[in-house]
Design a protein around this motif. Structure first.
Motif, PDB file in Angstrom:
ATOM      1  N   ASP A 128     146.554  69.589  85.759  1.00 58.96           N
ATOM      2  CA  ASP A 128     146.004  70.218  86.960  1.00 58.96           C
ATOM      3  C   ASP A 128     146.641  69.662  88.233  1.00 58.96           C
ATOM      4  N   VAL A 129     146.963  68.380  88.229  1.00 66.72           N
ATOM      5  CA  VAL A 129     147.512  67.741  89.425  1.00 66.72           C
ATOM      6  C   VAL A 129     148.839  68.380  89.832  1.00 66.72           C
ATOM      7  N   PRO A 130     149.852  68.410  88.951  1.00 66.86           N
ATOM      8  CA  PRO A 130     151.086  69.072  89.383  1.00 66.86           C
ATOM      9  C   PRO A 130     150.936  70.579  89.529  1.00 66.86           C
ATOM     10  N   ALA A 131     150.008  71.180  88.773  1.00 66.59           N
ATOM     11  CA  ALA A 131     149.809  72.630  88.895  1.00 66.59           C
ATOM     12  C   ALA A 131     149.266  72.975  90.277  1.00 66.59           C
ATOM     13  N   LEU A 132     148.281  72.230  90.764  1.00 67.89           N
ATOM     14  CA  LEU A 132     147.751  72.465  92.118  1.00 67.89           C
ATOM     15  C   LEU A 132     148.811  72.147  93.172  1.00 67.89           C
ATOM     16  N   TRP A 133     149.569  71.088  92.939  1.00 63.11           N
ATOM     17  CA  TRP A 133     150.645  70.702  93.859  1.00 63.11           C
ATOM     18  C   TRP A 133     151.661  71.829  93.976  1.00 63.11           C
ATOM     19  N   LEU A 134     152.098  72.351  92.842  1.00 67.31           N
ATOM     20  CA  LEU A 134     153.067  73.445  92.840  1.00 67.31           C
ATOM     21  C   LEU A 134     152.463  74.743  93.362  1.00 67.31           C
ATOM     22  N   GLY A 135     151.187  74.963  93.104  1.00 72.44           N
ATOM     23  CA  GLY A 135     150.528  76.157  93.627  1.00 72.44           C
ATOM     24  C   GLY A 135     150.542  76.183  95.144  1.00 72.44           C
ATOM     25  N   ARG A 136     150.237  75.032  95.748  1.00 78.66           N
ATOM     26  CA  ARG A 136     150.299  74.946  97.219  1.00 78.66           C
ATOM     27  C   ARG A 136     151.729  75.143  97.722  1.00 78.66           C
ATOM     28  N   ALA A 137     152.674  74.548  97.018  1.00 82.59           N
ATOM     29  CA  ALA A 137     154.075  74.684  97.431  1.00 82.59           C
ATOM     30  C   ALA A 137     154.532  76.133  97.322  1.00 82.59           C
ATOM     31  N   LEU A 138     154.136  76.813  96.264  1.00 81.14           N
ATOM     32  CA  LEU A 138     154.526  78.216  96.105  1.00 81.14           C
ATOM     33  C   LEU A 138     153.867  79.107  97.147  1.00 81.14           C
ATOM     34  N   LEU A 139     152.648  78.757  97.559  1.00 83.30           N
ATOM     35  CA  LEU A 139     151.992  79.500  98.630  1.00 83.30           C
ATOM     36  C   LEU A 139     152.762  79.326  99.941  1.00 83.30           C
ATOM     37  N   VAL A 140     153.197  78.117 100.222  1.00 81.36           N
ATOM     38  CA  VAL A 140     154.006  77.872 101.420  1.00 81.36           C
ATOM     39  C   VAL A 140     155.307  78.662 101.357  1.00 81.36           C
ATOM     40  N   VAL A 141     155.942  78.670 100.178  1.00 84.24           N
ATOM     41  CA  VAL A 141     157.203  79.391 100.004  1.00 84.24           C
ATOM     42  C   VAL A 141     156.991  80.884 100.211  1.00 84.24           C
TER      43      VAL A 141
END
Length: 188
Positions: A128-141
């Motif tokens: 969940d930790v990297p998934a949430l991290w990447l989810g936020r990053a993909l939203l920014v992208v």
């Protein structure tokens, strides 16, 4: 000197033996985004030549091995150099998909490197930790891509002195914000 090299090799061997899945997966993500970044930015003719490919690969795998260092910057500078060589030196056209892909990959590589820098290699972490991290990053992208496409649409409609003035005001604002944030960071 040989003792120092042997100690470093022993530390890496110990680290590899204690590594857990999530930090290892994050580092694989850094390697993948770095390879894709170099693939998008550099001309294929040069990447086929080992004298250009090997330094680029060394830069790509630097943040994988040492995410707390300057490896992320090395990947970004390698990608920028490749982009400039491809567009200015080889005359490749600047295409929207390449600009968006390069910006996305650079940002994802940067954010994964930041995650790897604070995530010990032997940490036991849920996915969940990297998934949430990447989810936020993909939203920014995604939001950035939408803004870029809208801005490019406006540049086609606007032109001349008004557009140049808006560009200069934007650059001054970005520089001012960077300077203010730098001063605030130094105070703390």
């Amino acid at each position: 000197m040989l003792n120092g090299v042997n100690r470093r090799i022993d530390r890496w061997r110990t680290a590899a033996g204690r590594a857990t899945v999530v930090p290892f997966t994050v580092r694989l993500g850094i390697a993948l985004t770095g390879l894709l970044t170099v693939g998008v930015s550099w001309p294929a003719d040069l990447m086929a030549d080992p004298k250009f490919m090997l330094p680029a690969l060394a830069a790509v795998f630097w943040p994988v091995a040492a995410p707390r260092g300057r490896g992320g910057t090395a990947v970004a500078l390698t990608a920028i150099a490749g982009w400039l060589i491809d567009t200015a030196g080889f005359g490749s056209p600047v295409e929207l998909w390449r600009v968006l892909a390069l910006a996305t990959l650079l940002y994802l590589g940067h954010t994964l490197t930041a995650l790897a820098a604070v995530l010990p290699y032997d940490a036991i972490v849920n996915f969940d930790v990297p998934a949430l991290w990447l989810g936020r990053a993909l939203l920014v992208v995604l939001l950035s891509a939408v803004v870029i496409v809208l801005a490019l649409g406006l540049t086609a409609d606007l032109g001349g002195e008004a557009f140049q003035l808006a560009t200069l005001v934007g650059l001054v604002a970005a520089t001012t914000v960077t300077m203010v944030l730098t001063r605030m960071a130094r105070r703390e």
